[in-house]
Design a protein around this motif. Structure first.
Motif, PDB file in Angstrom:
ATOM      1  N   LYS A  83      66.951  42.577  86.988  1.00 28.29           N
ATOM      2  CA  LYS A  83      67.311  43.944  87.327  1.00 28.29           C
ATOM      3  C   LYS A  83      66.441  44.700  86.757  1.00 28.29           C
ATOM      4  O   LYS A  83      66.681  46.256  86.977  1.00 28.29           O
ATOM      5  N   GLN A  84      65.611  44.521  85.715  1.00 32.79           N
ATOM      6  CA  GLN A  84      64.691  45.422  85.148  1.00 32.79           C
ATOM      7  C   GLN A  84      63.739  46.009  86.052  1.00 32.79           C
ATOM      8  O   GLN A  84      63.487  45.735  87.073  1.00 32.79           O
ATOM      9  N   ILE A  85      63.454  47.347  85.515  1.00 33.01           N
ATOM     10  CA  ILE A  85      62.313  48.058  86.567  1.00 33.01           C
ATOM     11  C   ILE A  85      60.995  48.178  85.757  1.00 33.01           C
ATOM     12  O   ILE A  85      60.998  48.533  84.702  1.00 33.01           O
TER      13      ILE A  85
ATOM     14  N   VAL B  24      70.725  53.210  87.556  1.00 33.68           N
ATOM     15  CA  VAL B  24      70.593  52.118  88.350  1.00 33.68           C
ATOM     16  C   VAL B  24      70.443  50.850  87.531  1.00 33.68           C
ATOM     17  O   VAL B  24      70.759  49.586  87.937  1.00 33.68           O
ATOM     18  N   PHE B  25      70.536  51.113  86.218  1.00 35.43           N
ATOM     19  CA  PHE B  25      70.280  49.719  85.266  1.00 35.43           C
ATOM     20  C   PHE B  25      70.728  50.142  83.796  1.00 35.43           C
ATOM     21  O   PHE B  25      70.212  51.305  83.358  1.00 35.43           O
TER      22      PHE B  25
ATOM     23  N   GLU C 277      68.333  53.039  82.697  1.00 34.14           N
ATOM     24  CA  GLU C 277      67.221  53.545  83.769  1.00 34.14           C
ATOM     25  C   GLU C 277      67.814  54.017  84.986  1.00 34.14           C
ATOM     26  O   GLU C 277      68.748  53.677  85.664  1.00 34.14           O
TER      27      GLU C 277
ATOM     28  N   ARG D 106      57.613  49.963  85.266  1.00 32.64           N
ATOM     29  CA  ARG D 106      57.232  51.267  85.767  1.00 32.64           C
ATOM     30  C   ARG D 106      55.756  51.383  85.147  1.00 32.64           C
ATOM     31  O   ARG D 106      55.355  50.599  84.493  1.00 32.64           O
TER      32      ARG D 106
ATOM     33  N   GLU E  75      71.189  48.330  79.952  1.00 29.04           N
ATOM     34  CA  GLU E  75      70.897  47.127  78.982  1.00 29.04           C
ATOM     35  C   GLU E  75      71.557  47.362  77.672  1.00 29.04           C
ATOM     36  O   GLU E  75      71.414  48.451  77.030  1.00 29.04           O
TER      37      GLU E  75
END
Lengths: 132, 362
Positions: B287-289, A41-42, A62, B291, A44
């Motif tokens: 857009k980062q997750i 989903v991600f 990710e 956690r 970088e």
């Protein structure tokens, strides 16, 4: 895909390296890594021009399940970045080679050092055996 | 030694990716976590949650005994009703979160987390001295199948079980002559049932529910579904050092309960005077997750940590539950930052749950 698996070298940390025979190398994630991650989903990725040493963390991926770091298989300078896969990371789940590669790099080592760096990588078949 | 539920071979045959979870070899996904997540929100999903624990408490002293263990008032339960509870210690810290069902007078069922039921049982046995109760840990005898989603109601009907049933209630039923306990509960934020059957009947029931149109759902989507519904996960969002009040579970604590219970002084004091930390929900603005264990900042100061974080397939945002310093400035709308790979990323505090609750029943 079998085309690719015959040509790539793989790192224990699940990156592949493909020699483009134009002094550039394509770096991506192995099919095993993609499968283990599940829904991606991600991503970088670094900007073009940045240099990394072999083994250095240069990118992050990710999935729904987990975040993972991605390491440079050889020392090199990023010359091209796959912006399409940053925009649509799910591409990686379908195709980790043709559309889902990550960056292209130029080696920053002399030939002897580059040969040693490549010798540390594995043929795809050996890699598959290692990761089981 | 990793344990297997009675349905283990079914998961393997369905091609599930298996992982170790709380000492059990469990399916994490069958196809894709996102697809499975959406299947539950749009239709119906079937979960094997047989790894969870079933403890039975019987006897004339059962009600008074249970009332010493949890901040909820078990005395208020009528036959067939269930209540979400926390098993607390003397400091008000949470040893496990549970659902207590009153099956009938003097006869209760407790569903516990897989990772906790053995220690829960030991805790309860030690606490039972002086009470007229019989405690039985029958976790190894039962399978638990959860059918969740807006289409769960049709599936339960097709199984021949009346769906004229309140939310958070349990009743005995029969499916093809097999005795089951049917409970209208779940862990997804959707309407649904949990069916408890003896192990030997579980494989056939599993197959039957799949043929009725439910999709098999693994632990991966179970986690994204419960996070989107802002339901706590024990070990992440709840632990021995966190009280129900700090965890945002004050709604579940009985305010007028006469009986004493473990941690009552601490919990009642926190209800009256507030807490040092609080649980919040956040939505990432990038857009980062975020956690588990990532640090949370506010006005340049570290104020807490993420305890659960991930994607929210229905909202398209990345979401998280965090514990932060109990500052009144940190409230829905406030922008905080999460440290992700050594960089701060903005996130906005939002109301919990992250999606509208759609549970059925009354």
């Amino acid at each position: 895909m079998s085309d690719y698996t015959e040509k790539i070298l793989c790192a224990k940390t699940h990156e592949y390296l493909l020699d483009n025979n134009d002094k550039t190398y394509t770096v991506g994630l192995t099919d095993y890594a993609v499968e283990q991650l599940g829904d991606i989903v991600f991503l970088e990725l670094p900007a073009a021009g940045v240099e990394f040493r072999k083994g250095e963390n240069f990118a992050a991926v990710e999935s729904v399940k987990a975040a993972s770091e991605i390491y440079m298989p050889i020392s090199g300078r990023v010359v091209e970045v796959n912006d399409a896969v940053v925009d649509s990371p799910e591409i990686l789940n379908e195709d980790n080679y043709e559309k889902g590669w990550l960056v292209k790099v130029e080696s920053t080592s002399d030939d002897t050092t580059l040969a040693a760096e490549m010798a540390d990588l594995m043929e795809y078949e050996d890699y598959k055996e290692e990761v089981g | 030694m990793t344990r297997q539920t009675i349905l283990h071979d079914k998961h393997v045959a369905l091609g599930a990716k298996m992982v170790d979870f709380a000492g059990w070899h469990m399916p994490v996904q069958y196809s894709s976590i996102i697809e499975e997540h959406k299947a539950v929100r749009d239709g119906a999903g079937l979960f094997d949650v047989s790894h969870m624990g079933e403890i039975f408490v019987d006897g004339a002293g059962a009600k008074d005994f249970l009332n010493t263990l949890v901040p909820q008032d078990v005395a208020k339960l009528t036959d067939g009703k269930a209540v979400y509870c926390q098993l607390t210690n003397e400091r008000g810290g949470i040893l496990d979160d549970l659902i207590i069902y009153k099956l009938e007078e003097n006869n209760y069922l407790i569903i516990c987390n897989a990772s906790r039921y053995e220690s829960d049982f030991a805790w309860m046995v030690a606490a039972a001295a002086g009470f007229d109760v019989k405690l039985e840990n029958r976790s190894d005898e039962f399978a638990l199948l959860a059918v969740q989603g807006p289409a769960a109601v049709q599936i339960i009907e097709k199984l021949g079980v009346s769906t004229d049933q309140q939310s958070f209630s349990i009743k005995p039923a029969t499916i093809d002559g097999v005795p089951v306990w049917a409970s209208r509960t779940g862990y997804t934020g959707e309407d649904g049932w949990e069916l408890m059957v003896e192990n030997k009947y579980a494989p056939e029931l599993w197959d039957k529910i799949l043929t009725l149109g439910a999709k098999p759902i693994g632990l991966g989507a179970r986690d994204t579904l419960r996070l989107e519904a802002a339901l706590h996960l024990y070990g992440n969002d709840l632990d021995e050092y966190t009280t129900p009040v700090e965890a945002g579970l004050s709604w579940s604590v009985a305010k007028d309960k006469a009986a004493d219970y473990n941690g009552k002084t601490v919990i009642m004091n926190q209800l009256a005077n507030g807490t040092d930390k609080k649980l919040i929900g956040i939505k990432m603005l990038s857009k980062q997750i975020a956690r588990h264990d990532y640090e949370v900042f506010f006005n340049g100061e570290k104020v807490g940590k993420v305890t659960s974080g991930g994607v929210s397939p229905m909202t398209g945002s990345n979401i998280a539950l965090c514990y932060v310093k109990n500052l009144k400035e940190i409230c829905p709308g406030t922008v905080v930052q999460v440290m992700i790979r050594e960089k701060l990323h903005d996130a906005q505090v939002v109301k919990r749950p992250f999606i509208e609750k759609r549970s059925g029943g009354k």
